[in-house]
Design a protein around this motif. Sequence first.
Motif, mmCIF file in Angstrom:
data_model
loop_
_atom_site.group_PDB
_atom_site.id
_atom_site.type_symbol
_atom_site.label_atom_id
_atom_site.label_comp_id
_atom_site.label_asym_id
_atom_site.label_seq_id
_atom_site.Cartn_x
_atom_site.Cartn_y
_atom_site.Cartn_z
ATOM 1 N N ASP A 1 0.798 -1.463 0.288
ATOM 2 C CA ASP A 1 0.042 0.353 0.496
ATOM 3 C C ASP A 1 1.341 1.377 0.039
ATOM 4 O O ASP A 1 0.285 2.346 -0.779
ATOM 5 C CB ASP A 1 -0.935 0.439 1.483
ATOM 6 N N ILE B 1 2.213 1.668 -3.197
ATOM 7 C CA ILE B 1 1.069 2.197 -4.209
ATOM 8 C C ILE B 1 0.448 3.998 -4.320
ATOM 9 O O ILE B 1 0.955 4.444 -5.443
ATOM 10 C CB ILE B 1 -0.311 1.551 -3.864
ATOM 11 N N SER B 2 1.041 3.902 -3.416
ATOM 12 C CA SER B 2 0.752 5.755 -2.619
ATOM 13 C C SER B 2 1.861 6.372 -3.150
ATOM 14 O O SER B 2 1.772 7.280 -4.161
ATOM 15 C CB SER B 2 0.690 5.782 -1.341
ATOM 16 N N ALA C 1 1.838 6.135 -7.749
ATOM 17 C CA ALA C 1 0.820 7.110 -7.497
ATOM 18 C C ALA C 1 0.693 8.852 -6.865
ATOM 19 O O ALA C 1 -0.438 9.467 -7.663
ATOM 20 C CB ALA C 1 -0.423 6.806 -6.909
ATOM 21 N N TRP C 2 1.496 8.791 -6.409
ATOM 22 C CA TRP C 2 1.999 10.343 -5.671
ATOM 23 C C TRP C 2 1.900 11.262 -7.037
ATOM 24 O O TRP C 2 1.189 12.303 -6.565
ATOM 25 C CB TRP C 2 2.741 10.890 -4.987
ATOM 26 N N ARG D 1 -1.864 12.763 -7.771
ATOM 27 C CA ARG D 1 -2.586 12.930 -6.982
ATOM 28 C C ARG D 1 -3.901 14.681 -7.173
ATOM 29 O O ARG D 1 -4.888 14.554 -7.282
ATOM 30 C CB ARG D 1 -2.118 13.001 -5.283
ATOM 31 N N GLU E 1 -9.382 7.882 -3.652
ATOM 32 C CA GLU E 1 -9.713 6.616 -2.888
ATOM 33 C C GLU E 1 -10.158 6.097 -4.071
ATOM 34 O O GLU E 1 -10.447 4.290 -3.991
ATOM 35 C CB GLU E 1 -10.365 6.688 -1.953
ATOM 36 N N ASP E 2 -11.063 6.044 -4.752
ATOM 37 C CA ASP E 2 -11.683 5.166 -6.064
ATOM 38 C C ASP E 2 -10.369 4.389 -6.585
ATOM 39 O O ASP E 2 -10.391 3.207 -6.922
ATOM 40 C CB ASP E 2 -12.472 4.934 -6.775
ATOM 41 N N LEU F 1 -6.444 4.756 -5.826
ATOM 42 C CA LEU F 1 -6.340 3.014 -4.808
ATOM 43 C C LEU F 1 -6.736 1.820 -4.395
ATOM 44 O O LEU F 1 -5.857 1.468 -4.845
ATOM 45 C CB LEU F 1 -5.719 4.291 -3.717
ATOM 46 N N GLN F 2 -7.934 1.942 -4.688
ATOM 47 C CA GLN F 2 -8.825 0.490 -5.114
ATOM 48 C C GLN F 2 -8.985 -0.086 -6.527
ATOM 49 O O GLN F 2 -8.458 -1.030 -6.503
ATOM 50 C CB GLN F 2 -10.872 1.026 -4.583
ATOM 51 N N ARG G 1 -5.196 -1.249 -5.927
ATOM 52 C CA ARG G 1 -4.903 -2.670 -5.419
ATOM 53 C C ARG G 1 -5.922 -3.868 -6.110
ATOM 54 O O ARG G 1 -4.895 -5.104 -6.098
ATOM 55 C CB ARG G 1 -5.728 -1.968 -4.096
#
Lengths: 189, 313
Positions: free
Chosen positions: A30, A33-34, A37-38, A41, A49-50, A52-53, A56
């Motif tokens: 996680d 991933i953050s 993807a930062w 953002r 949130e979607d 990141l989901q 995953r």
Amino acid sequence: MTEIPPTSSRDSDLVQLFLVGDGEAIREVDTWISQAAWSFRQRLSEDWEDILQEIRLELTRLLRRGSFRGDSSLKTYLWRVVNHTCIDRLRRRSRWRWQGLDDLDHRGVLAEGARQGVRNEFRDLMLRVVSQTSKDCHKLWQLVLEGYSYREMSQQLGVSEATLRVRVLRCRKKAVAVRDNLLEESAGV
Amino acid sequence: MKNLAIDCGSAAELLPWYLNGTLGQEESAALEAHMESCPGCRQEHRDTSFAAAAFNTHATADQLVRYAFHQVSMGPERTLLEDHLRICSRCAEELKLVEASRDRQHEDMDVSFETPAAEIPAALPFRRSPFRRSPFRRSPFRRSQSRSAQGWQLGAIAASLLAILAAGYWLWNLGSTAGTVGDTGPATAGLEGPGISLPAGSESGLRVIAASSGTFDEGASVLRLEARTSEVELTFAFDGPPPEGPAEIDVLDSVGRRLWRGSALTPLGDSRFQARLPIEAFPVGELTLRVRRRDGGRLVTFAETSILVEAAP
């Protein structure tokens, strides 16, 4: 012989632990991933949130199906998956998208039931056509493709509607002329 | 445009906006009427369609990512891609985002998720073990433990896990807080219990066991939980009137992170609802299903239950 990266056993352990739901492994992935993807953002803040989901889920799907083969480190692999997903998400937000290539086969460029290889060639043709137009033409047409009316474009660009329509038409004619030249060249004419 | 008669010159100019759907009704009708009787303008329509498709052709996400990670070798593909990047500001911008992401790969960033950890009800037998650890907990820069200390630690972990599993099995057999686990022996036996019916053997390779009796904390019951090849079908019923307004169902992992959220709850009548969740939202391990509804602008938990997902043998 492919050289196996020194971290491959650690990576495969992490994959297995992640897939069985180990808390620490999930946290580590996680965090990656953050981090990966930062940079997206700001552009994707409304759906963060979607996204990141979605990442995953996509990563879980790929790891389950064995797509990670150790050609790179797991971290690099994950970084690529994240970037893929973020770009796809950015593009899905586009206001207007072309649906398919089949409608364009008015000159018989695509064979019936086009095979992927032929579609790739057609795609390359499109890219070549565009690369021989100007950056201004590309910008104008992106606004058209994003769904702006000619009135909106005229106001945004600060030109009269008549001037705008003529410019867009000239760009279209240029693209068609380049296409015809390229097709003739490839046909050996 | 008051004059509804369109000539070929005007038709050619208006076609891009006819295709993108922003042309006014009168102009569109006039253009269509003109094209019906003008083969030249029908060809213009096709050419405009081609131009739209060409200008809408971009580098693929895969190409941008490979290019940023230095995996596009010199050759026609690279040349075409770089030519496109010179023209297309959108692809160039996306490439910058990928390169910025790539550059973060080797940085230490303190980035935390915003999703708070969910509280795990104390009554459930499958509480997250406080002793669970993994080889990845420690930073590589911390001083490592001695071998004997690691051995004792592993022994303590194993003993704790066995104790928790034993307690869970005992409670489950009592039937007081757990759904009935089929004690028929074969691992592929179906699991039956009050209000729970699961298929014998799962096509998806997963076996889903409800950790509770299927009763949501706030008055709903899981009627059916079926795992298929690509999705899990969840049927549940609210004990009382169903929540008013839109409801959402979340799947949370063992540390409270949201794996999936869905709002497509299909009403079946009699306060029963059904949700189809992608199988990817069900990794092996402890999961929490949570139904929430909108109440005065905020999301309120309406029902919650925990399940345990195992790989089917």
